[in-house]
Design a protein around this motif. Structure first.
Motif, mmCIF file in Angstrom:
data_model
loop_
_atom_site.group_PDB
_atom_site.id
_atom_site.type_symbol
_atom_site.label_atom_id
_atom_site.label_comp_id
_atom_site.label_asym_id
_atom_site.label_seq_id
_atom_site.Cartn_x
_atom_site.Cartn_y
_atom_site.Cartn_z
ATOM 1 N N VAL A 140 -21.185 108.818 -4.651
ATOM 2 C CA VAL A 140 -22.316 107.929 -4.907
ATOM 3 C C VAL A 140 -23.469 108.757 -5.464
ATOM 4 N N PHE A 141 -24.088 108.268 -6.545
ATOM 5 C CA PHE A 141 -25.219 108.944 -7.172
ATOM 6 C C PHE A 141 -26.426 108.011 -7.154
ATOM 7 N N CYS A 142 -27.582 108.532 -6.765
ATOM 8 C CA CYS A 142 -28.837 107.780 -6.803
ATOM 9 C C CYS A 142 -29.793 108.489 -7.753
ATOM 10 N N ILE A 143 -30.364 107.743 -8.671
ATOM 11 C CA ILE A 143 -31.199 108.305 -9.734
ATOM 12 C C ILE A 143 -32.604 107.740 -9.639
ATOM 13 N N LYS A 144 -33.589 108.629 -9.721
ATOM 14 C CA LYS A 144 -34.989 108.202 -9.758
ATOM 15 C C LYS A 144 -35.711 109.017 -10.825
ATOM 16 N N VAL A 145 -36.299 108.328 -11.793
ATOM 17 C CA VAL A 145 -36.984 108.990 -12.902
ATOM 18 C C VAL A 145 -38.476 109.034 -12.604
ATOM 19 N N ILE A 146 -39.040 110.242 -12.651
ATOM 20 C CA ILE A 146 -40.472 110.443 -12.447
ATOM 21 C C ILE A 146 -40.998 111.248 -13.634
ATOM 22 N N HIS A 147 -41.915 110.658 -14.385
ATOM 23 C CA HIS A 147 -42.444 111.278 -15.605
ATOM 24 C C HIS A 147 -41.282 111.582 -16.549
ATOM 25 N N GLN A 148 -41.060 112.857 -16.881
ATOM 26 C CA GLN A 148 -40.014 113.216 -17.832
ATOM 27 C C GLN A 148 -38.756 113.742 -17.149
ATOM 28 N N SER A 149 -38.698 113.658 -15.828
ATOM 29 C CA SER A 149 -37.571 114.241 -15.084
ATOM 30 C C SER A 149 -36.818 113.171 -14.308
ATOM 31 N N ALA A 150 -35.502 113.297 -14.311
ATOM 32 C CA ALA A 150 -34.645 112.419 -13.513
ATOM 33 C C ALA A 150 -34.133 113.210 -12.313
ATOM 34 N N PHE A 151 -34.501 112.765 -11.115
ATOM 35 C CA PHE A 151 -34.013 113.376 -9.888
ATOM 36 C C PHE A 151 -32.755 112.622 -9.462
ATOM 37 N N ILE A 152 -31.682 113.361 -9.231
ATOM 38 C CA ILE A 152 -30.407 112.730 -8.896
ATOM 39 C C ILE A 152 -29.890 113.326 -7.596
ATOM 40 N N ARG A 153 -29.524 112.454 -6.668
ATOM 41 C CA ARG A 153 -28.907 112.916 -5.437
ATOM 42 C C ARG A 153 -27.490 112.354 -5.365
ATOM 43 N N ALA A 154 -26.606 113.117 -4.762
ATOM 44 C CA ALA A 154 -25.198 112.723 -4.731
ATOM 45 C C ALA A 154 -24.601 113.032 -3.363
ATOM 46 N N ARG A 155 -23.655 112.211 -2.962
ATOM 47 C CA ARG A 155 -22.903 112.421 -1.721
ATOM 48 C C ARG A 155 -21.546 111.770 -1.884
ATOM 49 N N ARG A 156 -20.642 112.115 -1.006
ATOM 50 C CA ARG A 156 -19.336 111.462 -1.013
ATOM 51 C C ARG A 156 -19.476 109.991 -0.631
ATOM 52 N N ARG A 157 -18.610 109.210 -1.205
ATOM 53 C CA ARG A 157 -18.626 107.773 -0.906
ATOM 54 C C ARG A 157 -18.167 107.531 0.532
ATOM 55 N N MET A 158 -18.846 106.583 1.195
ATOM 56 C CA MET A 158 -18.532 106.225 2.577
ATOM 57 C C MET A 158 -18.087 104.763 2.634
ATOM 58 N N PRO A 159 -17.438 104.351 3.724
ATOM 59 C CA PRO A 159 -16.959 102.957 3.819
ATOM 60 C C PRO A 159 -18.046 101.927 3.577
ATOM 61 N N VAL A 160 -19.279 102.200 4.039
ATOM 62 C CA VAL A 160 -20.349 101.221 3.903
ATOM 63 C C VAL A 160 -20.701 100.972 2.429
ATOM 64 N N ASP A 161 -20.326 101.892 1.546
ATOM 65 C CA ASP A 161 -20.611 101.714 0.119
ATOM 66 C C ASP A 161 -19.773 100.602 -0.506
ATOM 67 N N SER A 162 -18.746 100.151 0.210
ATOM 68 C CA SER A 162 -17.887 99.092 -0.321
ATOM 69 C C SER A 162 -18.404 97.693 0.003
ATOM 70 N N LEU A 163 -19.503 97.603 0.729
ATOM 71 C CA LEU A 163 -20.037 96.289 1.075
ATOM 72 C C LEU A 163 -20.512 95.550 -0.163
ATOM 73 N N SER A 164 -20.316 94.234 -0.155
ATOM 74 C CA SER A 164 -20.849 93.407 -1.230
ATOM 75 C C SER A 164 -22.370 93.338 -1.095
ATOM 76 N N ARG A 165 -23.033 92.815 -2.116
ATOM 77 C CA ARG A 165 -24.490 92.707 -2.068
ATOM 78 C C ARG A 165 -24.940 91.860 -0.870
ATOM 79 N N ARG A 166 -24.272 90.736 -0.648
ATOM 80 C CA ARG A 166 -24.645 89.859 0.464
ATOM 81 C C ARG A 166 -24.358 90.547 1.797
ATOM 82 N N GLU A 167 -23.222 91.217 1.906
ATOM 83 C CA GLU A 167 -22.905 91.926 3.148
ATOM 84 C C GLU A 167 -23.912 93.030 3.423
ATOM 85 N N LEU A 168 -24.356 93.695 2.375
ATOM 86 C CA LEU A 168 -25.349 94.753 2.541
ATOM 87 C C LEU A 168 -26.686 94.173 2.990
#
Length: 322
Positions: free
Chosen positions: A240-268
């Protein structure tokens, strides 16, 4: 040496105090007081079949269009190749006289952008495979860099790199989620997906998700997101990758996918309300669904996330940044 010590103290102070998008300009201004120059570029460089390919330079009084024009003649730039072939050494080039008449295009380019003399240094970053490179230029043909200035640049360049790394690391730590169970790996890139800062674990996760992907930048999928939206989440097959752009830089964080990442939008949505401590009736009212539907969703969430109770669910959501 007193001037050098004063410079280093001010440089490392700036690494803790100056914003990321302002730091290189600030550092080069400080360095210009130690080794005077007229223009500079500081950034990452690759070495390919055409020669030096500058990736993400910071331009100091050097117009950005100079890099676009340089690409037309970079096969002729033997000086840059020589520098990349001799990392951690500063080389002094009288560019006005360095190239033969057969490099007429490159000579004209250097006159146009006032690159009469150059002190150029590189360092191979073994994590990204790119070179960290600093080029300082003198604009006057009758004012060359001295041997003492070359030695001083060679001495200072590792400190410039380390101060930039400290500055980047501090900004990364501010962006890193605080979690009990899962460690996020971090990176910083520009809008084109070229890596400016990367932790080794982040590179490992990139290769885990894209085994045949690029080694010196982000894959197309992440680059497209980083260049088009200020904040986004990409759920891959295993990472799983999360991206946040601040000014001219994109900060990206990453981790292994976990079971909770499979939840639907409504389930989340339901899971977040559960983690916040709301009752079934309260969740039903917030989400405008029936209590029976809430109970159904919670049961499905527990099964899909692999948890036994709401406390475990709340912990997994918190650790996963959800």
């Amino acid at each position: 040496m007193d001037e050098v010590n004063k410079f280093l103290i001010r440089l490392y102070e700036a690494s803790r105090e100056v914003e990321l998008d302002e730091f290189q300009e600030h550092a080069l201004t400080l360095f210009n007081g130690l080794v005077p120059f007229d223009l500079a570029r500081w950034g990452t460089t690759a070495l390919d079949e055409r020669g030096a390919a500058y990736q993400t330079p910071w331009f100091y009084k050097d117009p950005p269009e100079s890099l676009q024009d340089y690409n037309e003649f970079r096969e002729q730039d033997t000086a840059a190749v020589l520098v990349l072939s001799n990392p951690d050494r500063t080389l002094n080039f009288p560019l006005a006289d360095y190239y033969s008449e057969s490099c007429a295009g490159l000579r004209a380019y250097q006159r146009r952008y006032q690159h009469a003399h150059a002190l150029i240094t590189s360092h191979l970053n073994r994590v990204t495979g790119l070179y960290d490179a600093l080029s300082t230029y003198g604009a006057h043909t009758n004012r060359s860099f001295t041997e003492a200035q070359r030695q001083l640049t060679e001495l200072v360049f590792p400190h410039l790199r380390e101060a930039l790394r400290i500055n980047q690391s501090l900004h990364v730590e501010r962006m890193r989620p605080r979690a009990d169970g899962y460690q996020w790996a971090m990176a910083i890139c520009d809008a084109a997906g070229r890596l400016r800062f990367v932790e080794p674990q982040f590179t490992e996760l990139l290769l885990l998700e894209w085994p045949t992907g690029p080694r010196q930048g982000l894959p197309v999928e992440l680059t497209r997101i980083a260049s088009s939206t200020p904040e986004a989440r990409f759920v891959g097959n295993v990472v799983v990758f999360c991206i946040k752009v601040i000014h001219q830089s994109a900060f990206i964080r990453a981790r292994r996918r976990m079971p909770v990442d499979s939840l639907s939008r409504r389930e989340l949505d339901v899971a977040r309300q559960v983690a916040a401590g709301l009752t079934h009736k309260e969740i039903a009212k917030v989400l405008r669904i029936s209590p029976a539907t809430v109970r159904h969703h919670i049961q499905a969430v527990h099964e899909r996330a692999g948890v036994h109770n709401n406390a475990e669910l709340a912990t997994q959501l918190r650790n996963c940044g959800l």
